[in-house]
Design an enzyme around this catalytic site. Sequence first.
Site, mmCIF file in Angstrom:
data_model
loop_
_atom_site.group_PDB
_atom_site.id
_atom_site.type_symbol
_atom_site.label_atom_id
_atom_site.label_comp_id
_atom_site.label_asym_id
_atom_site.label_seq_id
_atom_site.Cartn_x
_atom_site.Cartn_y
_atom_site.Cartn_z
ATOM 1 C CB CYS A 286 -0.903 0.010 1.240
ATOM 2 S SG CYS A 286 -1.883 -1.487 1.444
ATOM 3 C CB ILE B 181 14.396 -9.175 -17.989
ATOM 4 C CG1 ILE B 181 13.080 -8.562 -17.508
ATOM 5 C CG2 ILE B 181 15.095 -8.218 -18.931
ATOM 6 C CD1 ILE B 181 12.209 -8.008 -18.607
ATOM 7 C CB SER C 176 12.631 -10.452 -5.449
ATOM 8 O OG SER C 176 13.948 -10.066 -5.747
ATOM 9 N NE ARG D 80 -7.429 -3.678 1.378
ATOM 10 C CZ ARG D 80 -8.495 -4.382 1.722
ATOM 11 N NH1 ARG D 80 -9.709 -3.847 1.606
ATOM 12 N NH2 ARG D 80 -8.369 -5.620 2.175
ATOM 13 C CG LEU D 81 -1.621 -3.972 -4.380
ATOM 14 C CD1 LEU D 81 -2.392 -3.771 -5.677
ATOM 15 C CD2 LEU D 81 -0.120 -4.036 -4.662
#
Length: 643
Positions: free
Chosen positions: A2, A300, A373, A53-54
């Site tokens: 967030c 990537i 990650s 908010r996420l």
Amino acid sequence: MCGIAGIINSTAQSPERLRNLATKMATAINHRGPDGDGIWTDADNRVALAHKRLSIVDLTPSGAQPMISHCGNYIMVYNGEVYNATEIAAELRKTGTIFRGTSDTEVILGAIAQWGLNETIEKLIGMFSLALWDIRTKTLTLVRDRLGIKPLYWSFVNDTFIFASELKALLHHPVCPREVNKGAISSYLQKCYINGPDSIYCGVHKLLPGHLLTLVSGKSPKIREFWSMSNVAKSGTDNQFDGSIEEAEAHLEALVKSATSMRMLSDVPLGAFLSGGVDSSLVAALMQHESSKPIKTFSIGFEDSQFNEAPHAAEVAKHLGTDHTELYVTPQNAMDVIPNLHTIFDEPFSDPSQIPTYLLCKMTRQHVTVALSGDGGDELFTGYERYFTVNNNSAILKQPRIIRNTGARILNSISPVWANRMRTILPGRVSHLLAGHKIHRIPPALRDGQLATLYQSTLAHYSQPNNLMLSDEEIDDPVYQQAQSIKFKDSFSLMQFIDTLDYLPGDILTKLDRTSMATSLEARVPLLDHRIVEFAWTLPQIYKAGNGEGKRILKNVLYKHVPRNLIERPKMGFGVPIGQWLRGPLNSWAEDLLSHDSLKSTGILDPNIIRKHWNQHKKHQVNWEYHLWDVLNLQSWAINNSI
């Protein structure tokens, strides 16, 4: 994940203006939380808390913020994830606590109400920056997680206190200072980032990792440390693990499995970044071990094989059986990102891997909302090649002072162009240390005779930035002072300590947070679980840097899940061919920013020196790629902020 922001204003202000300012601050960081928002104000005490908010865990309205505790004494806005919230909630239920939903926000508030803030922070496993308002004592407390995974900026001006997840939110408040911090620019030109507690603006600060700030209304803020990297390093050095390496491997594997499993908790789709290196491969392998179906992995690639790890990532993904997606980056992709870098980072930041990291996050967000990650493995387990380069050349510091001073004068007299020509006749590791512009990094360490200075010089881009700045200002570097105050048993530990307090939060975690949040993606870092950090510091260095290579123990754990032949190869890092791009597809963009008029208009750097470096780079006389990338990002930031 967030975004948070807030205001405490001790002077009279209408409730409407207070709410409007908080709304503007929150709107500036909408990308951090596009799924919902909330504002809470206390007009009598002139306090406003804002949240974007996420939604990750508990997608219902019961997880919305700002959130008030059940007891009614506390209100909180919070950015991050606490991964042991389920265990804490179970402990709280035994005391009679009843929860409305399943969000970790509610659990944290319940814990604070039951045990107090200090005891609660000690229990939290995760990443977090939070602001807690105590309604009874009229006290605001800001807290930032132990390693600095989540950011938190603050400023205190004329009895007004403001804070936010990102600098851009503070700039929407009229009291936010806008005087450029020239000392921070000097530091930036050495490192390519501005580490806390400083920022690009005088009077705007970053709350340091493992610290909390307390503000009683009408008084000045007080800051204290609740988790100390210095104490962790000292304790680990004094109380080293005395078991076999096999026992250490078993304990480390259990910790990493626990940390990874915890970070797979999500009510939305999740996946993992996969480069094919040790750290990301281990995280992906343990995720796949925990999952009953193929996990999603993302990587990537580059057409230039010197920078391309995508084929290696694909091989690891194939072995693990993941659902793998890759994207090959082109110069045009980079050009599309570059105009937005100053907006993403808010202050000068020039690690070139910011471009592929952003593109990786953008691609990943099209498939999942959370990604794990492998960041942190290099700092904890002696993974960087530079550790070995500095260690192998540290004998020069033991020479008599007269020899070191003479050597410093000789090196200073050699131009970078001649240094480039000399490198063909020098031994490999020495050649790497003295190539081109690097030759002028070493004299300060020779004069000083300290390992910390040698390491600092090795890392520096512009080793003497004031030589090219139009003003002569510097800031103290407390990390290096701390490093020299601890009696480490070996040079590797000193360098790891410096990186954990400086490079990790200043560069690696800043890059990960800003690029992921710019795409509304939550990035989690299991290797930076503080339990792993504390255990890693108890390990004898031979378990980490044995046989002349780093990550010995981490590799041994990985090889239980991924064949050695898929991993063993020279370390690439997550770089981009920025030097080639500046001579080619980015040339026109660079020429505009590095023109004499442009440099003169911003008034920060000496145009003659920068133009000289630019011309030498274009003619292949000296490779100034990283220095020029520093200057270009500084110029872009300055012009776009009307400096």
